[in-house]
Design a protein around this motif. Structure first.
Motif, PDB file in Angstrom:
ATOM      1  N   GLN A   1       1.296  85.559  -9.618  1.00  0.00           N
ATOM      2  CA  GLN A   1       1.252  86.694  -8.405  1.00  0.00           C
ATOM      3  C   GLN A   1       0.541  88.110  -8.822  1.00  0.00           C
ATOM      4  OE1 GLN A   1       2.342  86.114  -5.592  1.00  0.00           O
ATOM      5  NE2 GLN A   1       2.952  83.995  -5.889  1.00  0.00           N
ATOM      6  N   PRO A   2      -0.171  88.581  -7.999  1.00  0.00           N
ATOM      7  CA  PRO A   2      -0.862  89.803  -8.604  1.00  0.00           C
ATOM      8  C   PRO A   2       0.099  90.986  -8.875  1.00  0.00           C
ATOM      9  CG  PRO A   2      -1.087  89.585  -6.234  1.00  0.00           C
ATOM     10  CD  PRO A   2      -0.399  88.289  -6.668  1.00  0.00           C
ATOM     11  N   ASP A   3      -0.595  91.733 -10.031  1.00  0.00           N
ATOM     12  CA  ASP A   3       0.315  92.654 -10.600  1.00  0.00           C
ATOM     13  C   ASP A   3      -0.151  94.119  -9.830  1.00  0.00           C
ATOM     14  OD1 ASP A   3       2.254  93.853 -12.731  1.00  0.00           O
ATOM     15  OD2 ASP A   3       0.398  95.141 -12.896  1.00  0.00           O
ATOM     16  N   SER A   4       1.014  94.912  -9.511  1.00  0.00           N
ATOM     17  CA  SER A   4       0.588  96.115  -8.682  1.00  0.00           C
ATOM     18  C   SER A   4       0.418  97.286  -9.535  1.00  0.00           C
ATOM     19  CB  SER A   4       1.873  96.374  -7.742  1.00  0.00           C
ATOM     20  OG  SER A   4       3.131  96.647  -8.620  1.00  0.00           O
ATOM     21  N   HIS A   5       0.363  97.383 -10.854  1.00  0.00           N
ATOM     22  CA  HIS A   5       0.351  98.295 -11.672  1.00  0.00           C
ATOM     23  C   HIS A   5      -1.338  99.011 -11.727  1.00  0.00           C
ATOM     24  CE1 HIS A   5       3.969  97.027 -13.380  1.00  0.00           C
ATOM     25  NE2 HIS A   5       4.218  98.466 -13.429  1.00  0.00           N
ATOM     26  N   ASP A   6      -1.581 100.009 -11.725  1.00  0.00           N
ATOM     27  CA  ASP A   6      -2.947 100.409 -11.700  1.00  0.00           C
ATOM     28  C   ASP A   6      -3.357 100.506 -13.411  1.00  0.00           C
ATOM     29  OD1 ASP A   6      -5.317 102.213 -12.030  1.00  0.00           O
ATOM     30  OD2 ASP A   6      -4.965 102.297  -9.923  1.00  0.00           O
TER      31      ASP A   6
END
Length: 755
Positions: free
Chosen positions: A144-149
């Motif tokens: 799943q995609p990670d949300s951290h910048d």
């Protein structure tokens, strides 16, 4: 600073660039008039933002613009008001579909694959992974995609403008080339005559002390281990190690900043570029060519569980070979991924990178790491691969030296001699033949066991390896240079360690000695280890040191035998920095992660090492001064407008070698007579005694001229040229065990006989 967007949203809200790039086909970032042209290939993307930063700080202010596209897969635009030195990157929007190899995540800042310089560093935290990870940075499934910048945790490209021109290279003919393989840092890290603040840097490599050493030694080209910007693998950082060799590319256009001097790094990315270009100019002024080891087969991003810093974030399914059934990256390299050289846009990137380093940075040639991967169309290797053919047809690249490492780990991955004719290839058959004959077989012979296949293979390697390269169209002309003859390379034992160790000692790599090859083809001469270092094999250390010290003369002779063979073989010789004086890695045959004394060249030489250096220097200059030692054509045993064949072989009795003798393992005394007439030179007579016994040899008659004994591997130092011994054909000479003698002919046989 704009809000960070989720990969599930419809697209970015940043403003669109006011107009397209002046030339969208020119990829990367380029200064044009009042600003910057930007272009990047991402055919599967739904939107691409270019992100400019107002400083080099990790938390610098970011400004984003949406690019125009895709025009034939290219997203592009012109943004006014930005200039040289501006940091930038991309955020790329698109589907999250790992089963198709698509892992777009605009939360992650992507490095421009064409960035000419970089700033910052990659922090291996969860922020630089496109997918979600656990606390140990292993992927959480399903992906799943990670949300951290990631912007503050990764590198950024830096806009560059053209700099000063590089001094043109010497364009040394292939037949005169002698290659010295070295590491930018390791070569000068301990070199005393280089100022301490320049050691281990581009400037240190170009320092007069380094350059004068190389030119005095006589080599013509330096082949540097990778200098493209790199990123350490996560499993190394876990162990507190680093990828010292650099085969983990982060950028194909930017030089590795850590190899620049502290002053250049403080001066910014442009100063790092200028230091590299200045190094090339100074090497060229000294008559030295620079060959780069380039890694266009895989990148630092590894498999699908690896980080996302550039290509993966921009278009994973285009840049990498993807298994259509699983979406995983296919691996012909053993490094987790393989660049897809069947994709035209990937080939375009590789060729643009090569042209940039050749034209703008002044590089004289390239050695393609795992070159077979570059030559795979879909599955199989082909010498007609568009990328390989383009290297030979491009007006810039066809003037450069092209060298391939002719293997990878895929099916059909061994292609020595299989590359197009303008490529030279590392000749592993040469390496193994010399090690087998002079080390493995010599070791068994010393124990009274006749083992091996006779001298046939050795003679084939000395004569240019026609069995491997003779099928090519240029086989009757300048064919021998296609064989890069080497006994050692960065990967494996050093030449001295081949004579001291039979087992790898890779404990410092923290893999419980499982890494590295077990097929060393070495001979420790009876005792494992050296008289100095961490691997003494006896509990009584003083006794072990005494024993190992007693072995030193025989080991040094074996080293001189290998170096002598290398310098009289038809083909292009290559050896590793420090082999000329017996450098050790203490038995580590896979020192890729050793940024330490194991890998750095130790210039604090003992007396015997000074002697080895003088012998190596003499042999290099002998090769350069005598074309008969470096024939450009295969030696076939045929006469060419001469009473002598180009090469002929004789027994210890001075008679021609019979057919059955070639494969007799007990036939380890032979003479090679090489005619100098085709080369405008004197004749060479090489006498080989590869037995453990002293042997009397009756010199081959040749053309009836006198001979001068120019070199004997039993000598610990070169002899004074005024005191060399003279012989005539038919005269007997006593050869010590495991030794080689080189004699050069001279025409004054009558005056010699009178005296």
């Amino acid at each position: 600073m704009p809000e960070t967007f989720s990969a599930y949203e419809s697209g970015p809200v940043s403003p669109r660039v006011p107009r397209g790039a002046t030339n969208p086909s020119r990829l990367g970032g380029h200064i044009v008039a009042d600003g910057v042209d930007i272009a990047v290939v991402a055919p599967h993307a739904k939107a691409v933002e270019v992100c400019f930063f107002d400083s080099y700080a990790a938390d610098a202010e970011e400004t984003r613009f949406q690019l125009i596209g895709p025009d034939e897969g290219v997203w592009h635009g012109h943004v006014a008001g930005y200039h040289t030195g501006t940091p930038y990157g991309f955020r790329v929007w698109g589907p999250w579909d790992p089963q198709r190899g698509l892992v777009y995540n605009p939360n992650k800042l992507a490095l421009d694959p064409y960035a000419r310089a970089i700033t910052g560093a990659v922090d291996l935290t969860d922020a630089v992974y496109a997918h979600r990870c656990d606390d140990d940075l292993y992927p959480i499934h399903p992906l799943q995609p990670d949300s951290h910048d990631s912007a503050s945790h990764t590198v950024r490209g830096v806009i560059q403008a053209p700099s000063f021109p590089v001094v043109a290279g010497p364009r040394t003919p292939w037949n005169d080339t002698i290659i010295y393989e070295a590491h930018v840092k390791g070569l000068t890290k301990n070199l005393p005559d280089v100022p301490e603040h320049l050691r281990g840097t581009y400037a240190g490599l170009a320092h007069p002390a380094t350059v004068s050493y190389l030119t005095d030694l006589g080599v013509t080209a330096i082949e540097l281990l990778p200098v493209h910007a790199k990123l350490d693998e996560p499993f190394l950082t876990e162990r507190g190690l680093s990828n010292y060799w650099g085969y983990s590319t982060l950028s194909y256009f930017a030089p590795e900043p850590s190899y620049a001097s502290a002053a250049a790094r403080a001066g910014g990315p442009s100063a790092v570029l200028d230091e590299f270009r200045g190094m090339v100019s100074l090497l060229h002024e000294a008559g030295l060519e620079l060959i780069l080891d380039v890694v266009y087969n895989h990148t630092c991003e590894g498999g699908m569980s690896g980080p996302g810093v550039s290509w993966r974030l921009i278009d994973n399914a285009m840049y990498y070979r993807i298994d259509p059934a699983t979406g995983h990256t296919r691996d012909f390299t053993g490094c987790g991924n393989s660049l897809d050289s069947s994709e035209p846009r990937v080939n375009e990137m590789i060729l643009d990178s090569l042209r940039y380093w050749a034209r703008d940075m002044g590089v004289d040639g390239f050695r393609f790491d795992l070159g077979v991967t570059n030559g795979r169309l879909h599955e199989d290797f082909s010498p007609d691969h568009p990328l390989l053919q383009a290297c030979l047809l491009d007006p810039v690249l066809r003037q450069k030296k092209m060298i391939a490492e002719p293997w990878d780990v895929g099916i059909g991955g061994w292609q020595t001699g299989g590359f197009p004719q303008a490529f030279s290839t590392w000749n592993d058959h040469y390496r193994d033949s010399l090690r087998q004959f002079w080390l493995v077989d010599a070791g068994t012979q010393s124990r009274g066991i006749a083992r091996g296949g006779g001298p046939y293979d050795l003679a084939t390697r000395l004569s240019g390896s026609q069995d491997l390269y003779g099928h090519l169209a240029d086989a009757t002309t300048a064919a021998t240079r296609r064989s890069i003859n080497f006994v050692t390379a960065h990967d494996g034992f050093t030449m001295a360690d081949l004579t001291c160790y039979e087992r790898k000692h890779n404990g410092a790599n923290l893999e419980e000695n499982r890494d590295g090859t077990n097929n060393n083809l070495s001979w420790n001469h009876g005792v494992e280890g050296r008289a100095a270092g961490p691997y003494l094999t006896k509990d009584d250390v003083p006794q072990a040191i005494e024993m190992l010290t007693e072995l030193r003369p025989l080991r040094s002779r074996s080293l001189r035998n290998l170096f002598t063979m290398l310098m009289i073989s038809a083909g292009t010789p290559m050896f590793v920095a420090g082999d000329e004086f017996g450098r050790t890695q203490f038995g580590n045959n896979n020192a890729y992660c050793q940024d330490s004394e194991i890998s750095w060249v130790d210039w604090d030489l003992e007396d015997f090492q000074h002697d080895l250096h003088d012998c190596a220097r003499m042999l290099i200059h002998l090769r350069r001064n005598h074309p008969v030692l470096r024939p450009a054509r295969f030696l076939t045993g045929q006469a060419i407008d001469d009473v002598l064949p180009d090469v002929s072989w004789y027994t210890r009795a001075g008679t021609e070698l019979s057919d059955h003798s070639w494969h007799d393992p007990e036939n380890r005394v032979l003479q090679m007579l090489r005619s100098g007439k085709p080369h405008g030179d004197v004749d060479l007579l090489a006498i080989i005694n590869a037995t453990a016994q002293e042997t009397e040899v009756r010199l081959a008659e040749g053309r009836g001229t006198a001979y001068t004994l120019r070199w004997d591997t039993t000598w610990e130092r070169p002899e004074d040229p005024d005191e060399l011994t003279r012989y005539v054909g038919g005269q007997k000479i006593l050869m010590e065990p495991l030794s080689i003698a080189l004699l050069l002919s001279s025409p004054d046989v009558k005056s010699l006989l009178e005296h």
